[in-house]
Scaffold this active site. Sequence first.
Site, short mmCIF file in Angstrom:
data_model
loop_
_atom_site.label_atom_id
_atom_site.label_comp_id
_atom_site.label_asym_id
_atom_site.label_seq_id
_atom_site.Cartn_x
_atom_site.Cartn_y
_atom_site.Cartn_z
N ARG A 1 0.80 -1.22 0.00
CA ARG A 1 0.00 0.00 0.00
C ARG A 1 0.84 1.28 0.00
O ARG A 1 0.58 2.22 -0.76
CB ARG A 1 -0.96 0.02 1.20
CG ARG A 1 -2.21 -0.78 0.96
CD ARG A 1 -2.72 -1.40 2.23
NE ARG A 1 -1.85 -2.50 2.59
CZ ARG A 1 -2.05 -3.76 2.21
NH1 ARG A 1 -3.12 -4.07 1.53
NH2 ARG A 1 -1.20 -4.72 2.54
N THR A 2 1.85 1.34 0.87
CA THR A 2 2.63 2.57 0.97
C THR A 2 3.36 2.82 -0.35
O THR A 2 3.35 3.92 -0.89
CB THR A 2 3.61 2.48 2.16
OG1 THR A 2 2.86 2.11 3.32
CG2 THR A 2 4.30 3.80 2.40
N LYS B 1 25.98 -5.35 -2.43
CA LYS B 1 27.45 -5.39 -2.35
C LYS B 1 27.92 -4.72 -1.08
O LYS B 1 29.11 -4.47 -0.89
CB LYS B 1 28.05 -4.67 -3.56
CG LYS B 1 27.63 -5.24 -4.90
CD LYS B 1 28.25 -4.41 -6.03
CE LYS B 1 27.61 -4.73 -7.36
NZ LYS B 1 27.94 -3.72 -8.39
N ARG C 1 11.70 3.53 2.88
CA ARG C 1 11.31 2.55 3.91
C ARG C 1 12.53 1.69 4.21
O ARG C 1 13.19 1.20 3.29
CB ARG C 1 10.17 1.66 3.44
CG ARG C 1 9.92 0.50 4.41
CD ARG C 1 8.66 -0.23 4.15
NE ARG C 1 7.50 0.56 4.53
CZ ARG C 1 6.27 0.07 4.63
NH1 ARG C 1 6.06 -1.21 4.38
NH2 ARG C 1 5.26 0.84 4.98
C1 NCD Z 1 2.23 -1.16 8.14
C2 NCD Z 1 3.73 -1.03 8.13
O1 NCD Z 1 4.40 -1.45 7.19
O2 NCD Z 1 4.21 -0.48 9.10
N1 NCD Z 1 1.66 -1.32 6.88
C3 NCD Z 1 1.49 -0.24 6.08
O3 NCD Z 1 2.37 0.57 5.85
N2 NCD Z 1 0.25 -0.07 5.57
C4 NCD Z 1 1.75 -2.13 9.12
C5 NCD Z 1 2.30 -3.53 9.11
O4 NCD Z 1 3.11 -3.91 8.28
O5 NCD Z 1 1.89 -4.26 10.00
#
Ligand code: NCD
Length: 281
Positions: free
Chosen positions: A50-51, A78, A99
């Site tokens: 989703r993100t 690497k 992320r």
């Molecule tokens: C969450 C995350 O990755 O922190 N999901 C998200 O971004 N929608 C929650 C999760 O992974 O449990």
Amino acid sequence: MHSVDELSSAAIERVMSGAAVHDNALSQPTARDALAHKTLILLFYEPSTRTYASFYAAGLRLGMRVLPVPVHNSSVLKGESLEDTVRTLQEMGDVIVLRHPDIGSSLRAQRVCRVPVINAGDGAGEHPTQALLDLFTIRQLGSVKTVTFFGDLKHSRVVRSLSKLLAKQGFICLMVPAHADLGLPDAPAHEWREVDTFTDVLYVTRPQVERGKIAVKYQVTKKMLERCKPTLRIFHALPHTDEIHAELEEDPRAAWWLQVANGVQVRANVLCHVLQARSRL
Ligand code: NCD
């Protein structure tokens, strides 16, 4: 944008009011070129559906060029550091959505990078854009006062960010860890039976198995909700596993698809905010 702590009330309102315009507005010509000629870099060291996809979609709808970096086929394999990866990518784009499994990684990246870095989840640290879209969804429901977080709270970046954001906005946040070991160290823990009758939103979290060994099993069932208000709504950032019983999948109280639906428009406004573009949505 690394933490909800850095969001002023004005910034929160700017993101909320831009996103309040119906999603369809994002496909209008004025919105479509709001960030034309800017490049959005997606740098994801951890899995995401989703993100990742909602930032990608938000960028496209704002007319941006989107450059997803295939981390698991890059020099990261690497042994290249996050810092050097980010130093490189700043030459190729205008904003980096990151992320990463380490707490503080977004700030670390920002220290060596002149383009804005947006935290899309730093380990168990924070997830500010999820918190913003959840706040947006909660406001959309109207008349919510009390939000109760349930499950693995200790390892949840969603709980950390959203509880701080909601507290700033005057909501009451209550913590019901599924087990004594899964609470937040600095927040008092409640039992579900102490708070179920006045909870407006029950926010369920997944056992974050990638961040620690979680021996306890827990599950929200219809029975657990028997004493709740008829207006209760159940939130989840997704993905959900066994912590939500299948009998709740089609339940009208489930609000997680509403959260997903709000993701693109809220993130589009986050991009406008961070790049200081006038949101024309
Ligand atoms: C969450 C995350 O990755 O922190 N999901 C998200 O971004 N929608 C929650 C999760 O992974 O449990």
